[in-house]
Design an enzyme around this catalytic site. Sequence first.
Site, short mmCIF file in Angstrom:
data_model
loop_
_atom_site.label_atom_id
_atom_site.label_comp_id
_atom_site.label_asym_id
_atom_site.label_seq_id
_atom_site.Cartn_x
_atom_site.Cartn_y
_atom_site.Cartn_z
N ASP A 9 0.83 -1.21 0.00
CA ASP A 9 0.00 0.00 0.00
C ASP A 9 0.87 1.26 0.00
O ASP A 9 2.00 1.25 0.49
CB ASP A 9 -0.91 -0.02 1.24
CG ASP A 9 -2.07 0.95 1.11
OD1 ASP A 9 -2.41 1.34 -0.03
OD2 ASP A 9 -2.64 1.32 2.15
N ARG A 12 -1.19 9.18 -9.91
CA ARG A 12 -1.14 7.94 -9.13
C ARG A 12 -0.46 6.78 -9.89
O ARG A 12 0.24 5.96 -9.29
CB ARG A 12 -2.56 7.52 -8.70
CG ARG A 12 -3.21 8.49 -7.72
CD ARG A 12 -4.63 8.06 -7.42
NE ARG A 12 -4.65 6.73 -6.86
CZ ARG A 12 -4.49 6.45 -5.57
NH1 ARG A 12 -4.32 7.41 -4.70
NH2 ARG A 12 -4.52 5.21 -5.15
N SER A 18 -7.63 -5.69 -5.10
CA SER A 18 -8.71 -6.25 -4.29
C SER A 18 -10.04 -6.19 -5.04
O SER A 18 -10.18 -5.45 -6.03
CB SER A 18 -8.84 -5.48 -2.97
OG SER A 18 -9.44 -4.22 -3.19
N GLU A 37 -12.46 -4.75 -4.03
CA GLU A 37 -12.96 -3.38 -3.82
C GLU A 37 -12.27 -2.37 -4.73
O GLU A 37 -12.78 -1.27 -4.95
CB GLU A 37 -12.76 -2.97 -2.35
CG GLU A 37 -13.68 -3.67 -1.36
CD GLU A 37 -13.32 -5.13 -1.10
OE1 GLU A 37 -12.14 -5.51 -1.30
OE2 GLU A 37 -14.23 -5.91 -0.75
N ASN A 38 -11.08 -2.73 -5.23
CA ASN A 38 -10.32 -1.77 -6.05
C ASN A 38 -10.98 -1.46 -7.40
O ASN A 38 -10.62 -0.48 -8.06
CB ASN A 38 -8.87 -2.25 -6.27
CG ASN A 38 -8.00 -2.15 -5.03
OD1 ASN A 38 -7.11 -2.96 -4.83
ND2 ASN A 38 -8.23 -1.15 -4.20
C1 IPE Z 1 -5.41 -2.80 -0.11
O1 IPE Z 1 -5.09 -1.46 -0.30
C2 IPE Z 1 -5.44 -3.52 -1.43
C3 IPE Z 1 -4.14 -3.70 -2.08
C4 IPE Z 1 -2.98 -3.35 -1.60
C5 IPE Z 1 -4.20 -4.33 -3.36
P1 IPE Z 1 -6.23 -0.36 -0.43
O2 IPE Z 1 -5.52 0.94 -0.61
O3 IPE Z 1 -7.21 -0.73 -1.46
O4 IPE Z 1 -6.93 -0.42 1.00
P2 IPE Z 1 -7.87 0.62 1.75
O5 IPE Z 1 -8.92 1.03 0.79
O6 IPE Z 1 -7.01 1.80 2.15
O7 IPE Z 1 -8.39 -0.10 2.94
C1 IPE Z 2 -1.64 0.17 -3.33
O1 IPE Z 2 -1.41 1.51 -3.36
C2 IPE Z 2 -1.85 -0.41 -4.70
C3 IPE Z 2 -3.21 -0.88 -4.96
C4 IPE Z 2 -4.21 -0.86 -4.14
C5 IPE Z 2 -3.46 -1.39 -6.29
P1 IPE Z 2 -2.61 2.55 -3.33
O2 IPE Z 2 -2.97 2.86 -4.75
O3 IPE Z 2 -3.72 2.08 -2.49
O4 IPE Z 2 -1.90 3.81 -2.69
P2 IPE Z 2 -2.54 4.82 -1.65
O5 IPE Z 2 -3.02 4.04 -0.47
O6 IPE Z 2 -3.66 5.52 -2.35
O7 IPE Z 2 -1.39 5.73 -1.30
MG MG Z 3 -4.17 2.34 -0.52
#
Ligand code: IPE
Ligand code: IPE
Ligand code: MG
Length: 247
Positions: A17, A30, A62, A64-65
């Site tokens: 993350d 991003r 995920s 949820e992503n």
């Molecule tokens: C968790 O990170 C999923 C992955 C690293 C793939 P997220 O950034 O999606 O988690 P939340 O939304 O902050 O809980």
């Molecule tokens: C984790 O980094 C990668 C994925 C969830 C795919 P994030 O994209 O969630 O990065 P932040 O949490 O927004 O900094």
């Molecule tokens: Mg994140």
Amino acid sequence: MDSKELVIPSHIAIIMDGNGRWATERGQLRLFGHRAGVKAVQTIVEAARSLGVRHLTLYAFSTENWQRPASEVSGLMALLQNYLKSELQRMLRNEIRLHCLGDAEQLPKDVRVILEETMAKTAHCTGMNLNLALNYGSRAEILRAVQTLARACEEKSLHWADIEEAHFVRELYSAPQPDPDLLIRTGGECRLSNFLLWQLSYAELYFTEVKWPDFGRDELIEAIRAYNARQRRFGRTGEQVQAGGQA
Ligand code: IPE
Ligand code: IPE
Ligand code: MG
């Protein structure tokens, strides 16, 4: 303690993350962070393999992503496809077997094809299992296992009263691999975000402020060092564990 003296966890799981915030801090989009995140994946896979980790599970996308902006989702899928294409030779050289945790059916076709090809071509590798959690959600994984067992009961191949942990575990995406010993989450958040809820029951949890693109070999060793300072008691007393009563 020298890293050579450390006990290496057999299975390390990582919630990668912080890519987005890492990019924003640099005044970039991003996706710039996700691109840097792929480099960190390459570094950590190599480091884990050379340290002797047997199973490495990386949370890459995920369930949820999918709610993220469409441009970010398609950018992530393109990065994933390129990563898999570029890594096959290195995986074969390093004896790394690729697995996917999650519902691959819902991934774009191009990604699914290269994923399946890479899994098939590395199926004979025994150096390290690399599990990519893609379109993965722990609740969905648990429900899927429950549905499979319910069907077995309906078909009378299993009686509900005979259901044991082993039956359930067999239906998880992670089967037949053991549970993670160490969970690392980068990026400063202290939550599981629907990751391996069953499998992490007795994992040691390690949270670091370091954002994923900055997480390298030294940071991995630091996490393993913290793991070495823990006493895993599995419900027993510290004295019992010290006396070798873990069995
Ligand atoms: C968790 O990170 C999923 C992955 C690293 C793939 P997220 O950034 O999606 O988690 P939340 O939304 O902050 O809980
Ligand atoms: C984790 O980094 C990668 C994925 C969830 C795919 P994030 O994209 O969630 O990065 P932040 O949490 O927004 O900094
Ligand atoms: Mg994140």
